[in-house]
Design a protein around this motif. Structure first.
Motif, PDB file in Angstrom:
ATOM      1  N   GLY A   1      32.230  19.071 -46.649  1.00 26.96           N
ATOM      2  CA  GLY A   1      33.027  20.022 -46.958  1.00 26.96           C
ATOM      3  C   GLY A   1      34.426  20.392 -46.055  1.00 26.96           C
ATOM      4  O   GLY A   1      35.012  21.454 -46.351  1.00 26.96           O
ATOM      5  N   GLY A   2      34.462  19.495 -45.167  1.00 28.39           N
ATOM      6  CA  GLY A   2      35.740  19.619 -44.439  1.00 28.39           C
ATOM      7  C   GLY A   2      35.808  20.768 -43.253  1.00 28.39           C
ATOM      8  O   GLY A   2      36.773  21.227 -43.168  1.00 28.39           O
ATOM      9  N   LYS A   3      34.647  21.254 -42.871  1.00 25.48           N
ATOM     10  CA  LYS A   3      34.584  22.607 -42.102  1.00 25.48           C
ATOM     11  C   LYS A   3      34.113  22.048 -40.566  1.00 25.48           C
ATOM     12  O   LYS A   3      33.350  20.948 -40.524  1.00 25.48           O
ATOM     13  CB  LYS A   3      33.499  23.476 -42.371  1.00 25.48           C
ATOM     14  N   LEU A   4      35.034  22.462 -39.768  1.00 27.63           N
ATOM     15  CA  LEU A   4      34.376  22.162 -38.261  1.00 27.63           C
ATOM     16  C   LEU A   4      33.209  22.940 -37.465  1.00 27.63           C
ATOM     17  O   LEU A   4      33.211  24.211 -37.708  1.00 27.63           O
ATOM     18  CB  LEU A   4      35.732  22.527 -37.337  1.00 27.63           C
ATOM     19  N   ALA A   5      32.173  22.258 -37.521  1.00 27.91           N
ATOM     20  CA  ALA A   5      31.060  22.779 -37.172  1.00 27.91           C
ATOM     21  C   ALA A   5      30.673  22.993 -35.411  1.00 27.91           C
ATOM     22  O   ALA A   5      30.210  23.857 -35.220  1.00 27.91           O
ATOM     23  CB  ALA A   5      29.946  21.843 -37.337  1.00 27.91           C
ATOM     24  N   GLN A   6      31.340  22.226 -34.624  1.00 27.15           N
ATOM     25  CA  GLN A   6      31.306  22.359 -33.202  1.00 27.15           C
ATOM     26  C   GLN A   6      32.584  21.557 -32.910  1.00 27.15           C
ATOM     27  O   GLN A   6      32.846  20.500 -32.953  1.00 27.15           O
ATOM     28  CB  GLN A   6      29.993  21.920 -32.876  1.00 27.15           C
ATOM     29  N   TYR A   7      33.136  22.277 -31.745  1.00 27.73           N
ATOM     30  CA  TYR A   7      33.981  21.484 -31.003  1.00 27.73           C
ATOM     31  C   TYR A   7      34.144  21.804 -29.324  1.00 27.73           C
ATOM     32  O   TYR A   7      34.115  22.930 -28.937  1.00 27.73           O
ATOM     33  CB  TYR A   7      35.425  22.074 -31.513  1.00 27.73           C
ATOM     34  N   ALA A   8      33.658  20.785 -28.780  1.00 26.59           N
ATOM     35  CA  ALA A   8      33.231  21.102 -27.367  1.00 26.59           C
ATOM     36  C   ALA A   8      33.156  19.740 -26.692  1.00 26.59           C
ATOM     37  O   ALA A   8      33.332  18.800 -27.260  1.00 26.59           O
ATOM     38  CB  ALA A   8      31.823  21.988 -27.120  1.00 26.59           C
ATOM     39  N   ALA A   9      32.899  19.657 -25.404  1.00 24.06           N
ATOM     40  CA  ALA A   9      32.739  18.440 -24.491  1.00 24.06           C
ATOM     41  C   ALA A   9      31.412  17.863 -25.106  1.00 24.06           C
ATOM     42  O   ALA A   9      30.642  18.581 -25.346  1.00 24.06           O
ATOM     43  CB  ALA A   9      32.508  19.076 -23.032  1.00 24.06           C
ATOM     44  N   PRO A  10      31.291  16.659 -24.967  1.00 19.03           N
ATOM     45  CA  PRO A  10      30.135  15.746 -25.514  1.00 19.03           C
ATOM     46  C   PRO A  10      28.830  16.282 -24.849  1.00 19.03           C
ATOM     47  O   PRO A  10      27.874  16.306 -25.515  1.00 19.03           O
ATOM     48  CB  PRO A  10      30.470  14.220 -25.314  1.00 19.03           C
ATOM     49  N   GLU A  11      28.885  16.496 -23.524  1.00  9.66           N
ATOM     50  CA  GLU A  11      27.644  16.869 -22.976  1.00  9.66           C
ATOM     51  C   GLU A  11      27.163  18.227 -23.712  1.00  9.66           C
ATOM     52  O   GLU A  11      25.824  18.279 -23.656  1.00  9.66           O
ATOM     53  CB  GLU A  11      27.910  17.116 -21.504  1.00  9.66           C
ATOM     54  N   GLU A  12      28.030  19.241 -23.914  1.00  5.32           N
ATOM     55  CA  GLU A  12      27.572  20.469 -24.443  1.00  5.32           C
ATOM     56  C   GLU A  12      26.951  20.156 -25.617  1.00  5.32           C
ATOM     57  O   GLU A  12      26.186  20.969 -26.136  1.00  5.32           O
ATOM     58  CB  GLU A  12      28.829  21.574 -24.616  1.00  5.32           C
ATOM     59  N   ILE A  13      27.486  19.466 -26.691  1.00  6.31           N
ATOM     60  CA  ILE A  13      27.261  19.091 -27.922  1.00  6.31           C
ATOM     61  C   ILE A  13      25.761  18.444 -27.862  1.00  6.31           C
ATOM     62  O   ILE A  13      25.124  18.870 -28.882  1.00  6.31           O
ATOM     63  CB  ILE A  13      28.137  18.289 -28.935  1.00  6.31           C
ATOM     64  N   LEU A  14      25.337  17.670 -26.829  1.00  9.29           N
ATOM     65  CA  LEU A  14      24.011  17.119 -26.761  1.00  9.29           C
ATOM     66  C   LEU A  14      23.409  17.921 -26.320  1.00  9.29           C
ATOM     67  O   LEU A  14      21.976  18.274 -26.669  1.00  9.29           O
ATOM     68  CB  LEU A  14      24.035  15.898 -25.952  1.00  9.29           C
ATOM     69  N   ARG A  15      23.507  18.725 -25.297  1.00  7.21           N
ATOM     70  CA  ARG A  15      22.741  19.888 -24.678  1.00  7.21           C
ATOM     71  C   ARG A  15      22.368  21.152 -25.372  1.00  7.21           C
ATOM     72  O   ARG A  15      21.460  21.712 -25.594  1.00  7.21           O
ATOM     73  CB  ARG A  15      23.195  20.129 -23.292  1.00  7.21           C
ATOM     74  N   ALA A  16      23.373  21.552 -26.405  1.00  4.73           N
ATOM     75  CA  ALA A  16      23.174  22.657 -27.072  1.00  4.73           C
ATOM     76  C   ALA A  16      24.123  22.745 -28.266  1.00  4.73           C
ATOM     77  O   ALA A  16      25.341  23.386 -28.493  1.00  4.73           O
ATOM     78  CB  ALA A  16      23.946  24.140 -26.177  1.00  4.73           C
ATOM     79  N   PRO A  17      23.430  21.987 -29.261  1.00  2.00           N
ATOM     80  CA  PRO A  17      24.168  22.108 -30.795  1.00  2.00           C
ATOM     81  C   PRO A  17      24.371  23.171 -30.983  1.00  2.00           C
ATOM     82  O   PRO A  17      23.244  24.354 -31.046  1.00  2.00           O
ATOM     83  CB  PRO A  17      23.239  21.079 -31.511  1.00  2.00           C
ATOM     84  N   ALA A  18      25.401  23.648 -31.863  1.00  3.99           N
ATOM     85  CA  ALA A  18      25.714  24.773 -32.408  1.00  3.99           C
ATOM     86  C   ALA A  18      24.936  25.225 -33.374  1.00  3.99           C
ATOM     87  O   ALA A  18      24.774  26.434 -33.674  1.00  3.99           O
ATOM     88  CB  ALA A  18      27.304  24.821 -32.662  1.00  3.99           C
ATOM     89  N   ASN A  19      24.312  24.283 -34.251  1.00  2.00           N
ATOM     90  CA  ASN A  19      23.652  24.879 -35.505  1.00  2.00           C
ATOM     91  C   ASN A  19      22.857  23.768 -35.727  1.00  2.00           C
ATOM     92  O   ASN A  19      22.984  22.604 -35.335  1.00  2.00           O
ATOM     93  CB  ASN A  19      24.762  25.324 -36.505  1.00  2.00           C
ATOM     94  N   ASP A  20      22.013  23.989 -37.018  1.00  2.00           N
ATOM     95  CA  ASP A  20      21.152  22.917 -37.422  1.00  2.00           C
ATOM     96  C   ASP A  20      21.739  21.619 -37.705  1.00  2.00           C
ATOM     97  O   ASP A  20      21.185  20.451 -37.546  1.00  2.00           O
ATOM     98  CB  ASP A  20      20.049  23.637 -38.738  1.00  2.00           C
ATOM     99  N   PHE A  21      23.082  21.970 -38.463  1.00  2.00           N
ATOM    100  CA  PHE A  21      23.688  20.714 -39.122  1.00  2.00           C
ATOM    101  C   PHE A  21      23.992  19.731 -37.687  1.00  2.00           C
ATOM    102  O   PHE A  21      23.786  18.340 -37.739  1.00  2.00           O
ATOM    103  CB  PHE A  21      24.924  21.063 -39.760  1.00  2.00           C
ATOM    104  N   VAL A  22      24.640  20.234 -36.639  1.00  2.00           N
ATOM    105  CA  VAL A  22      25.053  19.495 -35.515  1.00  2.00           C
ATOM    106  C   VAL A  22      23.767  18.632 -34.932  1.00  2.00           C
ATOM    107  O   VAL A  22      23.785  17.628 -34.732  1.00  2.00           O
ATOM    108  CB  VAL A  22      25.841  20.264 -34.640  1.00  2.00           C
TER     109      VAL A  22
END
Length: 361
Positions: A216-237
Motif C-alpha cells: 500500500g506504499g506506506k513507510l512502516a519503519q525507518y531506522a538503522a538496521p540494528e534498531e529494526i532487528l532489535r525493535a521492530p516498530a510493528n507486527d508487519f515489520v
C-alpha cells in the motif's frame, strides 16, 4: 546530526483506479550514506526510487535533492546528474565495455578520449581487469556486467547513486562479492546511495539506514538496521524481518574476542597421505585451498566460507559451521592463513553477547 541530501515531503503516487503505489511518504535521506528501501513486491519501494530522478512523476508532494525541487529540473538533465544501476545491467550490447561506461560523460559533452580514459580508470575502481574494456557485454559474466553497470553509474562522478535491485539476478556467491565491493567503494567515495531490495539480509548488510515499506506504499519503519532487528516498530515489520532476526543481529557484533588457534597444514603435493586428522591445504602463498580429510582417498575437500579478522560474529559462525572439519578458517587481508576458530567458542561468545544485550538498560 547528518545532513540531508534527499527529502520526500508528503509524496504520493496514485495510478488511475487503484490503490496508491506510494502513500504520503515523508523521509530524509542522509548525505554520504547508504539508505536501503526494502519490502515485499508491490509496496512502492521502486516507485519511490524512480521518483527521485523523475522516471516516475509523483501525483502530489515534493522531492528535493540538495535543497532543489526536482520538479523544477529538466528530467533528462536531472537523470544525467545521478548514477543509476538496475537489476539487469542494462548495458548496450553493440558497444564495448569502455564505451558503455563512457556513455554519460559523452552525453555531458566530454570528449571521447577523456571519457574513455575515465572509463579505463573506473574498471580498476570496480575491480575489473583493464583488458575487459575492449570486450562486449555478452562476453562477460553476470557479475562482471553488474560491475560495469556500477562503473557506468559512477562515470560522471554523481553525488547520488540510485540502485534498483542491482544484485538480485546473480548467484549468492557473486552477490556476496558485489555487496562487499559496494561497501568498499562507499568507504572510498562516500556517495549518497539509495538502494532497493526485497531481501532483508541484503538491506541489513548494506544499509546505514533501512526504510521498510508495507503493502500500500506506506513507510512502516525507518531506522538503522540494528534498531529494526532489535525493535521492530510493528507486527508487519517483525514478520517481514522474520523469526531469525536474533541471528541477523550478529552482523553488528565484531568477533574480535573469538580465540584464533594454530592448525596443522599441508601443501597440495601431500594430499592423499593420511595423517589421521584434518589438515588445511595451502598453496605456495599460504592461501587456503581446502581440507585434507582424515579418511584415505578423500582428496581435497572444499573448505566452506573464510573469516577475515575484523569480520562479524555472524561471519565467524558461518565459517565454523560451513567447514567440513568444524574449524573456521581465518585469513588476513591478503587471504593468507592466520589460524582457525572453533564453533563451540563462537557459540559461547554469541551466548555471552546475547546475555549482555538483554542485561543492558
Amino acid at each position: 546530526m547528518a545532513e540531508a541530501m534527499i527529502e520526500f515531503q508528503s509524496v504520493t503516487k496514485q495510478y488511475q483506479g487503484g490503490q496508491p503505489a506510494v502513500d504520503g511518504l515523508s523521509m530524509s535521506i542522509d548525505k554520504g550514506a547508504i539508505t536501503v528501501f526494502v519490502g515485499p513486491s508491490g509496496c512502492g519501494k521502486t516507485t519511490s526510487l524512480r521518483m527521485i530522478n523523475r522516471m516516475v512523476e509523483p501525483t502530489s508532494g515534493t522531492i528535493t535533492v540538495a535543497g532543489k525541487d526536482v520538479s523544477n529540473e529538466p528530467a533528462a538533465q536531472l537523470r544525467r546528474s545521478m548514477g543509476y544501476v538496475m537489476q539487469s545491467s542494462g548495458l548496450m550490447p553493440h558497444r564495448s565495455v569502455l564505451d558503455n561506461i563512457a556513455t554519460v560523460p559523452r552525453l555531458n559533452g566530454v570528449s571521447k578520449a577523456a571519457a574513455r580514459k575515465r572509463a579505463q580508470e573506473l574498471l580498476d575502481v570496480v575491480g575489473l581487469a583493464s583488458v575487459l574494456g575492449k570486450r562486449y557485454p555478452s562476453q562477460l559474466s553476470g557479475g562482471q556486467q553488474q560491475r560495469v553497470g556500477v562503473a557506468r553509474a559512477l562515470a560522471a562522478d554523481p553525488p547520488v547513486l540510485l540502485m534498483d535491485e542491482p544484485f538480485s539476478a546473480v548467484d549468492p556467491v557473486v552477490r556476496d562479492e558485489l555487496q562487499r565491493e559496494l561497501l568498499r567503494l562507499q568507504r572510498e567515495l562516500a556517495k549518497t546511495i539509495v538502494f532497493v531490495t526485497h531481501d532483508i539480509d541484503e538491506a541489513t548488510v548494506l544499509g546505514d539506514k533501512v526504510a521498510v515499506f508495507a503493502v500500500g506504499g506506506k513507510l512502516a519503519q525507518y531506522a538503522a538496521p540494528e534498531e529494526i532487528l532489535r525493535a521492530p516498530a510493528n507486527d508487519f515489520v517483525a514478520s517481514f524481518v522474520g523469526r531469525d532476526r536474533g541471528f541477523r543481529h550478529l552482523a553488528f557484533n565484531a568477533a574480535d574476542a573469538v580465540p584464533v588457534h594454530p592448525v596443522k597444514t599441508v601443501d597440495a603435493s601431500q594430499l592423499g597421505a593420511s595423517s589421521g586428522e584434518w589438515a588445511l591445504v595451502l598453496d605456495g602463498d599460504s592461501r587456503p585451498m581446502g581440507w585434507a580429510s582424515p579418511r584415505d582417498g578423500a582428496g581435497l575437500v572444499p573448505g566452506g566460507s573464510l573469516f577475515r579478522r575484523g569480520d562479524t560474529l555472524r561471519r565467524a559462525l558461518d565459517a565454523a559451521l560451513s567447514s567440513p572439519s568444524g574449524l573456521g578458517v581465518v585469513v588476513d587481508d591478503g587471504g593468507r592463513l592466520a589460524g582457525v576458530l572453533k564453533a563451540e567458542e563462537v557459540l559461547a561468545l554469541i551466548e555471552k553477547t546475547r546475555h549482555n544485550r538483554e542485561d543492558a538498560p
